[in-house]
Design a protein around this motif. Structure first.
Motif, PDB file in Angstrom:
ATOM      1  N   ARG A 165       0.858  -1.188   0.000  1.00  0.00           N
ATOM      2  CA  ARG A 165       0.000   0.000   0.000  1.00  0.00           C
ATOM      3  C   ARG A 165       0.891   1.233   0.000  1.00  0.00           C
ATOM      4  NH1 ARG A 165      -5.356  -1.160   1.175  1.00  0.00           N
ATOM      5  NH2 ARG A 165      -5.578  -3.121   2.312  1.00  0.00           N
ATOM      6  N   ALA A 166       0.536   2.207  -0.792  1.00  0.00           N
ATOM      7  CA  ALA A 166       1.356   3.421  -0.855  1.00  0.00           C
ATOM      8  C   ALA A 166       0.487   4.600  -1.281  1.00  0.00           C
ATOM      9  CB  ALA A 166       2.495   3.228  -1.854  1.00  0.00           C
ATOM     10  N   TYR A 167       0.998   5.778  -1.013  1.00  0.00           N
ATOM     11  CA  TYR A 167       0.329   7.019  -1.418  1.00  0.00           C
ATOM     12  C   TYR A 167       1.301   7.833  -2.247  1.00  0.00           C
ATOM     13  CZ  TYR A 167      -3.013   5.726   2.161  1.00  0.00           C
ATOM     14  OH  TYR A 167      -3.945   5.056   2.902  1.00  0.00           O
ATOM     15  N   ALA A 200       5.175  11.140 -10.141  1.00  0.00           N
ATOM     16  CA  ALA A 200       4.505  10.643  -8.935  1.00  0.00           C
ATOM     17  C   ALA A 200       5.528  10.565  -7.818  1.00  0.00           C
ATOM     18  CB  ALA A 200       3.894   9.267  -9.189  1.00  0.00           C
ATOM     19  N   GLY A 201       5.236  11.230  -6.721  1.00  0.00           N
ATOM     20  CA  GLY A 201       6.163  11.243  -5.583  1.00  0.00           C
ATOM     21  C   GLY A 201       5.517  10.624  -4.369  1.00  0.00           C
ATOM     22  N   PRO A 202       6.284   9.833  -3.606  1.00  0.00           N
ATOM     23  CA  PRO A 202       5.718   9.231  -2.392  1.00  0.00           C
ATOM     24  C   PRO A 202       5.285  10.313  -1.416  1.00  0.00           C
ATOM     25  CG  PRO A 202       8.104   8.830  -2.540  1.00  0.00           C
ATOM     26  CD  PRO A 202       7.704   9.556  -3.782  1.00  0.00           C
ATOM     27  N   THR A 203       4.199  10.077  -0.734  1.00  0.00           N
ATOM     28  CA  THR A 203       3.677  11.053   0.227  1.00  0.00           C
ATOM     29  C   THR A 203       3.048  10.276   1.377  1.00  0.00           C
ATOM     30  OG1 THR A 203       2.427  13.139   0.311  1.00  0.00           O
ATOM     31  CG2 THR A 203       1.369  11.313  -0.813  1.00  0.00           C
ATOM     32  N   PRO A 204       3.002  10.844   2.579  1.00  0.00           N
ATOM     33  CA  PRO A 204       2.370  10.131   3.690  1.00  0.00           C
ATOM     34  C   PRO A 204       0.874   9.957   3.444  1.00  0.00           C
ATOM     35  CG  PRO A 204       3.627  12.061   4.457  1.00  0.00           C
ATOM     36  CD  PRO A 204       3.514  12.165   2.978  1.00  0.00           C
ATOM     37  N   PRO A 205       0.229   9.003   4.167  1.00  0.00           N
ATOM     38  CA  PRO A 205      -1.235   8.920   4.092  1.00  0.00           C
ATOM     39  C   PRO A 205      -1.845  10.276   4.426  1.00  0.00           C
ATOM     40  CG  PRO A 205      -0.338   7.107   5.386  1.00  0.00           C
ATOM     41  CD  PRO A 205       0.810   8.032   5.093  1.00  0.00           C
ATOM     42  N   PRO A 206      -3.004  10.599   3.832  1.00  0.00           N
ATOM     43  CA  PRO A 206      -3.597  11.932   4.018  1.00  0.00           C
ATOM     44  C   PRO A 206      -3.712  12.346   5.483  1.00  0.00           C
ATOM     45  CG  PRO A 206      -4.814  10.682   2.379  1.00  0.00           C
ATOM     46  CD  PRO A 206      -3.776   9.744   2.925  1.00  0.00           C
TER      47      PRO A 206
END
Lengths: 141, 141
Positions: free
Chosen positions: A102-104, A125-131
């Motif tokens: 799972r990733a954001y 597309a850059g990795p980002t923390p869950p909202p």
């Protein structure tokens, strides 16, 4: 900018994720421009430039993926003449080598208007923390 | 695409980082388009959209920063008609609230050609590991 332009850009943006979920290299090929420069920044990768290398990178990702599903949120479209960009949040659920990942990501997709419709020229597309874990503001820019 | 277009886009890209290092809100204002949509993705932030909100975000970052310096690597320019995008790696050294912060970002900057030159319409900087720690390829796209 017209509503129909917005809708056409969103349709091309959707075609990109449909090709990705289908792991369909031919459909992915059709998403990308054949006349303009083509570049791609996959999460955690160095940039990939040039149509052949970009499409090869997708084929490699498709071969390494058993199943992938996207939930797209906060999709916004911006049109400037014959170019457009879409910014959105990706929530990704992938099965790769028997593992669930799972990733954001926070993403910019750039499109150019061609005779055959709006075609992708850049995906970043850059990795980002869950909202829920995103800070309201960062100390760094 | 001509060499002079490349050079003009690179000059506008440089003006963005010069304004940022100078923490100069007026110079930053001059970098951005006044006619096209304007959007910005700061590392770890939700997207900022609209010229006023984007410039306000820069002013806020400038107020919270004592000093910032960028080393820019692997700068590449792509031109498609009256639009262009630059992809590059940022190595950032910032002093904020008395603390030294080092960070790396992978960045897409989009520009539109206007009478006054190439103006920024979108900045997307995403956190990335130091170059030595970047994997050759990620399992996830």
């Amino acid at each position: 900018m017209s509503t129909s332009d917005d809708e056409a850009v969103l349709a091309s943006n959707k075609a990109f994720y449909t090709a990705f979920e289908a792991l369909d290299a031919a459909a992915m090929d059709a998403v990308w421009s054949s006349s303009a420069p083509v570049t791609c920044i996959h999460p955690g990768w160095a940039p990939v430039t040039g149509r052949d290398r970009v499409l090869d990178s997708w084929s490699g990702i498709f071969r390494g993926t058993d199943r992938i599903r996207f939930e797209l949120n906060d999709i916004r479209t911006f049109i400037s003449g014959d170019h457009a960009w879409v910014i959105l949040m990706e929530e990704i659920e992938a099965h790769q080598a028997g593992q669930l990942v799972r990733a954001y990501a926070i993403t910019t997709n750039i499109f150019v208007r061609e005779e055959a419709g709006w075609k992708m020229v850049h995906h970043h597309a850059g990795p980002t923390p869950p909202p829920s874990k995103q800070p309201k503001a960062s100390v760094l820019h």
